[in-house]
Design a protein around this motif. Structure first.
Motif, mmCIF file in Angstrom:
data_model
loop_
_atom_site.group_PDB
_atom_site.id
_atom_site.type_symbol
_atom_site.label_atom_id
_atom_site.label_comp_id
_atom_site.label_asym_id
_atom_site.label_seq_id
_atom_site.Cartn_x
_atom_site.Cartn_y
_atom_site.Cartn_z
ATOM 1 N N GLU B 142 4.288 -19.413 17.958
ATOM 2 C CA GLU B 142 3.972 -19.405 16.480
ATOM 3 C C GLU B 142 3.121 -20.764 16.091
ATOM 4 O O GLU B 142 2.624 -20.546 14.982
ATOM 5 N N THR B 143 3.094 -21.656 16.918
ATOM 6 C CA THR B 143 2.373 -23.136 16.548
ATOM 7 C C THR B 143 0.978 -22.495 16.514
ATOM 8 O O THR B 143 0.375 -23.051 15.348
ATOM 9 N N THR B 144 0.423 -21.726 17.422
ATOM 10 C CA THR B 144 -0.877 -21.565 17.347
ATOM 11 C C THR B 144 -1.394 -20.284 16.562
ATOM 12 O O THR B 144 -2.606 -20.145 16.055
ATOM 13 N N PRO B 146 -0.802 -19.141 13.351
ATOM 14 C CA PRO B 146 -1.238 -19.029 12.213
ATOM 15 C C PRO B 146 -2.662 -19.620 12.253
ATOM 16 O O PRO B 146 -3.496 -19.214 11.274
ATOM 17 N N SER B 147 -3.410 -20.436 13.028
ATOM 18 C CA SER B 147 -4.668 -21.000 12.990
ATOM 19 C C SER B 147 -5.316 -19.780 13.304
ATOM 20 O O SER B 147 -6.680 -19.663 12.729
ATOM 21 N N LEU B 150 -5.466 -17.521 10.224
ATOM 22 C CA LEU B 150 -6.433 -18.158 9.234
ATOM 23 C C LEU B 150 -8.054 -17.856 9.519
ATOM 24 O O LEU B 150 -8.576 -17.820 8.814
ATOM 25 N N THR B 151 -8.224 -18.063 10.942
ATOM 26 C CA THR B 151 -9.758 -17.977 11.383
ATOM 27 C C THR B 151 -10.215 -16.501 11.069
ATOM 28 O O THR B 151 -11.181 -16.087 10.689
ATOM 29 N N VAL B 199 6.612 -24.143 12.191
ATOM 30 C CA VAL B 199 6.286 -22.884 11.717
ATOM 31 C C VAL B 199 7.165 -22.133 11.200
ATOM 32 O O VAL B 199 7.363 -21.491 9.957
ATOM 33 N N ASN B 257 7.302 -23.482 7.873
ATOM 34 C CA ASN B 257 5.741 -23.571 6.738
ATOM 35 C C ASN B 257 5.559 -22.168 6.230
ATOM 36 O O ASN B 257 4.977 -21.300 7.049
ATOM 37 N N ALA B 259 3.376 -21.057 4.371
ATOM 38 C CA ALA B 259 2.062 -20.841 4.222
ATOM 39 C C ALA B 259 1.306 -20.092 5.555
ATOM 40 O O ALA B 259 0.931 -19.272 5.471
ATOM 41 N N ALA B 260 2.171 -20.866 6.509
ATOM 42 C CA ALA B 260 1.702 -20.464 8.050
ATOM 43 C C ALA B 260 2.273 -19.090 8.169
ATOM 44 O O ALA B 260 1.635 -18.240 8.899
ATOM 45 N N ARG B 262 2.826 -16.747 6.120
ATOM 46 C CA ARG B 262 2.252 -15.657 5.300
ATOM 47 C C ARG B 262 0.959 -15.463 6.083
ATOM 48 O O ARG B 262 0.549 -13.874 6.045
ATOM 49 N N ALA B 263 0.322 -16.285 6.700
ATOM 50 C CA ALA B 263 -0.934 -16.152 7.482
ATOM 51 C C ALA B 263 -0.713 -15.105 8.597
ATOM 52 O O ALA B 263 -1.519 -14.282 8.770
#
Lengths: 98, 373
Positions: B142-144, B146-147, B150-151, B199, B257, B259-260, B262-263
Motif C-alpha cells: 500500500e506504500t507504493t 497510491p503513486s 495517481l499516475t 497509507v 492518509n 487522499a492516498a 481515495r486514489a
C-alpha cells in the motif's frame, strides 16, 4: 522541490492534498511522491520519552528499594530532567537545513 | 540529519537496551516478527540483533514486495518486451531472475528495459516517446499503490494512451493473516510496517490484537525506533495486554492518509486471489486495475501468458519468507545463491532477509574466519 541529503528533486505532493505541506516542512518521500508530513512535535516528544528511559530506571530502582540511602536517588531525577530536554532541542536546531 | 542522528544516539541506545534486558523475562523465549523488509534491512545494517538479549528472536516477515512476487509474473511482464514495449521498473526489480533471465539480462539481449525512480517518470517517458508504448511494472504494498494510482489518473486525465501498468500490487493484511494461519508459525508479537501504515493507518491491525491476542507496534526504521518498539511490545506482554500502538507517530497518522486511500479506491479493486512466492495463493491479497482504467491495464492490452513457475526445489524461499527457517539454514544460501547470482528473490532485494543476512552477517563471519585472532 525537495532536498534529499543534498540532492534536489521535484516530487508530487498530490497525496498530501488534505493537509498540504509548506516550504520548509519535512516530508516522507516514496517513489517520487510525498506520503506523509514528519511531525516535529511528535518527533521531539519521542526523543524526550527515549531520553527519559534512564529516569524510569532510577524510579524503578527507587521503587524496588535499590540502594538503602534515599538521598542517593533523590538528587538524580532533577539532574536528568534538566539534561534531557537539552540535547534534542539543540540537535534539531542544528539539523535544520531547508 | 534532522530526526536521524537523534534516533541513532549511542547513549540512548545503551539505555534502551538496558531497559529491554530488564523487561525481558530470562526464562521466556520471545519471537517478534518484523513484517516489513525495511525493518529487516535496518536490523542487520545496525546490528540490532546483537544488541538484544538472546531470548528475543526477530523473525523476518513477508513485507518485501520483490521477494513475494512469483517468478511467473516476472516472466509475464518480460514477455511484453517481445512486442517492442519500453519495459520500466524500479531498480530493485532489475536483477530478479525470471525463467528466461532477469530484466537486466533482457536488456543485455536488446530489449528496451529502463530503470525508473517513480511511476511518474515512466509516464513522462511515454509523453516524450509518443510513437512507443511504455509499460510500468508496478510492484509494492500500500506504500507504493497510491503513486501508481495517481499516475494512472494523470494518464487518463491527459489522454496518454501509449502507457500502461502491469499491476502486481499486494496488500499487507492478508499476508499477515496467512502467516498467523500457518500451522508451523509461532509469533508472540509484531513490529508493524511503518511506511505501509502511513497509507492504511493503524486501524487495519486491530484484529491482530483483538482476535489473535498479539501485540503489534507500528515502528519507524531508525535503531532507536526499532528498540523502542521492542520495548513497547515487551511492556504489553508483561502487562498481559494485546493492543495496537503507534511508535512511529511522527510519520504515521492513526487514520492513515485518506487522499492516498481515495486514489487506490479510484483506480484499483481487490483480486479474488493472487499468488505470493513461497506462500501460495492468498485470497483478496492483491490489487487489479478497475474496468474504468482498462485501457491502461497492461494485462488486458497485451496477451499475458499467465506463466506459473515452481521455484527451484532446493531453494527454501517459502520457509525463509514465513520465518520458519533462518536465511543461512537454506541449503543454497551463500553457495549457489548469492546477491551476485541470486536464485531466489530474497537474495535480490536489499529488503530481502537473505540479502540483508548475506551482506551484514555472512560477510562478518567470513571476515572473522579470514583473520584469526
Amino acid at each position: 522541490m525537495v532536498d534529499v541529503v543534498g540532492v534536489r528533486r521535484y516530487i508530487d505532493i498530490a497525496l498530501l492534498q488534505d493537509d498540504p505541506p509548506r516550504v520548509g516542512d519535512w516530508v516522507l518521500v516514496h517513489v517520487g511522491f510525498a506520503m506523509s508530513k514528519v511531525s516535529e512535535a511528535d518527533a521531539l516528544e519521542q526523543i524526550r520519552t527515549l531520553n527519559a528511559l534512564g529516569e524510569s530506571e532510577l524510579a524503578r530502582q527507587e521503587a524496588e528499594g535499590y540502594g538503602s540511602a534515599a538521598e542517593a536517588v533523590v538528587p538524580a531525577p532533577p539532574l536528568a530532567g534538566d539534561q534531557s530536554p537539552g540535547p534534542p532541542d539543540g540537535a534539531v536546531g542544528g539539523g535544520e537545513s531547508s | 540529519m534532522k530526526f536521524v542522528d537523534e534516533f541513532r544516539d549511542a547513549g540512548v541506545i545503551a539505555k534502551a537496551v538496558e531497559e529491554i534486558r530488564h523487561l525481558a523475562e530470562p526464562a521466556r523465549h520471545y519471537r517478534f516478527m518484523e513484517v516489513c523488509g525495511g525493518h529487516t534491512h535496518a536490523i542487520y545494517r545496525f546490528g540490532l540483533k546483537d544488541l538484544l538479549p538472546p531470548n528475543i528472536e526477530l523473525v523476518h516477515g513477508p513485507g518485501c514486495p520483490v521477494c513475494v512476487l512469483p517468478m511467473g509474473r516476472i516472466d509475464d511482464g518480460l514477455a511484453m518486451t517481445d512486442s517492442g514495449v519500453i519495459f520500466t521498473a524500479f531498480g530493485d526489480m532489475m536483477r530478479v531472475p525470471g525463467t528466461r533471465g532477469s530484466p537486466l539480462e533482457f536488456k543485455a539481449r536488446g530489449a528496451d528495459v529502463r530503470i525508473v525512480y517513480s511511476p511518474a517518470d515512466a509516464l513522462r517517458l511515454a509523453e516524450k516517446n509518443p510513437e512507443r508504448h511504455v509499460m510500468f511494472f508496478a510492484i509494492g504494498f500500500e506504500t507504493t499503490a497510491p503513486s501508481t494510482a495517481l499516475t494512472l489518473m494523470r494518464a487518463k486525465a491527459r489522454g496518454i494512451r501509449n502507457f500502461s501498468v502491469f499491476c502486481n500490487h499486494v496488500t499487507i493484511i492478508p499476508g499477515i493473516r496467512a502467516i498467523l494461519d500457518s500451522p508451523d508459525m509461532r509469533i508472540d508479537a509484531f513490529l508493524g510496517p511503518g511506511h505501509v501504515s502511513t497509507v492504511i493507518g493503524c486501524r487495519p491491525y486491530e484484529w491482530i490484537a483483538r482476535n489473535e491476542g498479539k501485540p503489534i507496534v507500528v515502528s519507524g526504521f531508525e535503531p532507536l525506533d526499532i528498540l523502542q518498539s521492542v520495548l513497547m511490545l515487551l511492556r504489553q506482554l508483561r502487562n498481559g495486554e494485546a493492543k495496537v500502538e503507534n511508535q512511529y507517530k511522527r510519520v504515521v497518522a492513526w487514520e492513515g492518509n485518506r487522499a492516498a486511500l481515495r486514489a487506490i479506491a479510484e483506480v484499483f479493486e481487490l483480486r479474488n486471489y493472487f499468488e505470493w512466492r513461497g506462500m501460495g495463493f492468498i485470497s483478496q491479497s492483491a490489487l487489479r486495475i478497475r474496468d474504468s482504467y482498462a485501457e491502461w491495464d497492461a494485462e488486458r492490452r497485451f496477451s499475458v501468458p499467465g506463466i506459473r513457475v515452481t521455484d527451484p526445489k532446493a531453494a527454501q524461499c517459502g520457509e525463509v519468507l514465513k520465518g520458519v527457517l533462518k536465511p543461512a539454514q537454506c541449503k543454497l544460501f551463500g553457495n549457489e545463491c548469492t546477491p551476485e547470482r541470486p536464485i531466489g528473490a530474497l537474495m535480490v532485494s536489499s529488503e530481502g532477509s537473505c540479502a540483508a543476512y548475506y551482506n551484514y552477517e555472512h560477510r562478518k563471519a567470513l571476515t572473522n574466519i579470514a583473520v584469526p585472532a
